[in-house]
Design a protein around this motif. Structure first.
Motif, short mmCIF file in Angstrom:
data_model
loop_
_atom_site.label_atom_id
_atom_site.label_comp_id
_atom_site.label_asym_id
_atom_site.label_seq_id
_atom_site.Cartn_x
_atom_site.Cartn_y
_atom_site.Cartn_z
N GLN A 2 0.82 -1.21 0.00
CA GLN A 2 0.00 0.00 0.00
C GLN A 2 0.85 1.27 0.00
N ARG A 3 0.38 2.28 -0.69
CA ARG A 3 0.97 3.61 -0.57
C ARG A 3 0.71 4.12 0.84
N LEU A 4 1.57 4.98 1.33
CA LEU A 4 1.36 5.66 2.60
C LEU A 4 1.02 7.11 2.30
N ILE A 5 -0.17 7.53 2.70
CA ILE A 5 -0.65 8.91 2.47
C ILE A 5 -0.47 9.69 3.76
N LEU A 6 0.35 10.73 3.74
CA LEU A 6 0.65 11.51 4.93
C LEU A 6 0.19 12.96 4.74
N PRO A 7 -0.85 13.39 5.44
CA PRO A 7 -1.29 14.77 5.31
C PRO A 7 -0.57 15.70 6.29
N LEU A 8 -0.11 16.84 5.81
CA LEU A 8 0.31 17.91 6.71
C LEU A 8 -0.93 18.46 7.41
N PRO A 9 -0.81 18.98 8.62
CA PRO A 9 -1.97 19.52 9.33
C PRO A 9 -2.80 20.45 8.46
N GLY A 10 -4.12 20.26 8.49
CA GLY A 10 -5.04 21.04 7.66
C GLY A 10 -5.44 20.34 6.39
N ASN A 11 -4.77 19.23 6.09
CA ASN A 11 -5.04 18.48 4.85
C ASN A 11 -5.61 17.09 5.13
N GLU A 12 -6.03 16.84 6.37
CA GLU A 12 -6.44 15.50 6.77
C GLU A 12 -7.67 15.01 6.01
N GLU A 13 -8.68 15.85 5.84
CA GLU A 13 -9.90 15.41 5.18
C GLU A 13 -9.65 15.04 3.72
N LEU A 21 -9.84 6.30 -1.88
CA LEU A 21 -10.07 6.09 -3.31
C LEU A 21 -8.94 5.31 -3.99
N CYS A 22 -7.71 5.47 -3.48
CA CYS A 22 -6.59 4.78 -4.13
C CYS A 22 -6.10 3.58 -3.34
N GLY A 23 -6.82 3.23 -2.26
CA GLY A 23 -6.46 2.05 -1.49
C GLY A 23 -5.19 2.21 -0.69
N GLY A 24 -4.84 3.45 -0.34
CA GLY A 24 -3.63 3.70 0.43
C GLY A 24 -3.89 3.68 1.92
N GLU A 25 -2.80 3.59 2.68
CA GLU A 25 -2.90 3.68 4.14
C GLU A 25 -2.78 5.14 4.54
N LEU A 26 -3.69 5.59 5.38
CA LEU A 26 -3.66 6.98 5.85
C LEU A 26 -2.82 7.07 7.11
N GLY A 27 -1.74 7.80 7.05
CA GLY A 27 -0.93 8.06 8.22
C GLY A 27 -1.19 9.46 8.75
N ALA A 28 -0.23 10.01 9.46
CA ALA A 28 -0.39 11.36 10.02
C ALA A 28 0.98 11.98 10.19
N VAL A 29 1.00 13.31 10.19
CA VAL A 29 2.22 14.06 10.46
C VAL A 29 1.94 14.94 11.68
N ALA A 51 5.91 3.75 -1.41
CA ALA A 51 5.69 5.07 -1.99
C ALA A 51 4.95 5.91 -0.96
N VAL A 52 5.53 7.04 -0.62
CA VAL A 52 4.94 7.95 0.37
C VAL A 52 4.47 9.20 -0.35
N ASP A 53 3.20 9.52 -0.19
CA ASP A 53 2.61 10.71 -0.80
C ASP A 53 2.25 11.69 0.31
N ILE A 54 2.97 12.81 0.36
CA ILE A 54 2.70 13.83 1.36
C ILE A 54 1.71 14.84 0.76
N VAL A 55 0.58 14.98 1.42
CA VAL A 55 -0.51 15.83 0.92
C VAL A 55 -0.45 17.17 1.61
N CYS A 56 -0.30 18.23 0.83
CA CYS A 56 -0.23 19.57 1.41
C CYS A 56 -0.60 20.60 0.36
N THR A 57 -1.80 21.15 0.45
CA THR A 57 -2.11 22.26 -0.43
C THR A 57 -1.26 23.45 0.00
N LEU A 58 -0.73 24.18 -0.96
CA LEU A 58 0.30 25.16 -0.64
C LEU A 58 -0.20 26.60 -0.66
N ALA A 59 -1.48 26.80 -0.38
CA ALA A 59 -1.98 28.15 -0.14
C ALA A 59 -1.33 28.67 1.14
#
Length: 293
Positions: A2-13, A21-29, A51-59
């Protein structure tokens, strides 16, 4: 694995939707500040050989950018096979040349920082001006996704007899694409910028479209001045609506823009009360395809 999906704070939802949707494991930062103001970062989730995908919208990226870099570095140091940045909104696209002596060309500087930290970049409708593609800025592979089909689908489902309106010449191709998808007419206004916060808008004769609902479409709403000025040119028509990809709405822009339209709708690339169009399915599909266009 599984991919590891890591959201920066504020991107959890957003990250939770993506992982589902992509069958990844949701982690946390986990992030916090030491008493001296330095950043503390801890990953929750095992990156080893994944594969680690760090999720962070950059506004508004400046306050959290170091935490993003530290999280990516920690994932790599802990054995990640690759570390990717999933940024629904990509910052630092504005300053793409040196307008005055001594200025930093921040779009290039930011691209070098991101390219030195991540293996791949996934984003939606970056605000390109003088560069034809992200590949002319970034030295890592990039995947640029487009929200126009989703905007077109929302308009078709929610607005009867729309007239698609581009607020300036740069929006011609974009507005035309959305209009073509839903078999609607479109017009493009002309913008004359007088400064960072002042624009003048010129509109063609719109009399033939008075039976339609004007829908302004744009990739980004920042100061809101262009959208507000454009709405003011749609007099004698039905009350206009507005659909944008990136809802930045800096300072008082939201109150100014929302007063000009019957409804303002955005994607969830940047969290905002106007969010109505979800991008997670679009990005999940790209992840499943290996972050390739």
């Amino acid at each position: 694995m599984q991919r590891l999906i890591l959201p920066l704070p504020g991107n959890e939802e957003f990250a939770a939707q993506l992982a589902g949707l992509c069958g990844g494991e949701l982690g946390a930062v986990e992030t916090r500040r030491f008493p001296d103001g330095e950043s503390y970062v801890r990953l929750h989730g095992d990156p080893r050989a994944r594969a680690v995908d760090i999720v962070c919208t950059l506004a508004r990226p400046d306050p959290g950018f170091l935490s993003l870099v530290f999280a990516a570095d920690a994932a790599r140091d802990l054995g990640a096979a690759e570390v990717n940045l999933v940024a629904p909104y990509l910052a630092y696209m504005r300053q793409d040349k040196r307008f005055q002596a001594g200025e930093s060309v921040s779009s290039l500087a930011f691209a070098r920082l991101v390219s030195s930290t991540f293996d791949r970049l996934l984003t939606v409708d970056p605000h390109l001006h003088r560069h034809p593609a992200l590949s002319s800025l970034y030295s890592i592979p990039t995947a640029t996704l487009h929200a126009a089909p989703l905007l077109a689908g929302w308009i078709a489902a929610n607005v009867a007899a729309p007239l698609i309106v581009g607020p300036d010449e740069e929006s011609e191709q974009w507005a035309g694409s959305i209009a073509a998808r839903i078999d609607a007419p479109h017009v493009v206004l002309r913008k004359v910028r007088r400064g960072d916060r002042q624009v003048d808008i010129e509109a063609p004769d719109l009399a033939r479209w008075r039976d339609r609902t004007p829908v302004l479409v744009d990739d980004i709403a920042s100061s809101g001045r262009t959208l507000a000025a454009a709405a003011g040119k749609l007099t004698g028509m039905k009350r206009p609506q507005c659909v944008v990809v990136h809802a930045l709405f800096a300072e008082d822009a939201w109150s100014q823009v929302s007063a000009c339209f019957e409804r303002v709708v955005s994607t969830d690339a940047v969290p905002h009360p106007s969010n109505r169009i979800g991008l997670a399915p679009l990005l999940a599909d790209a992840l499943l395809r290996g972050l390739r266009d």
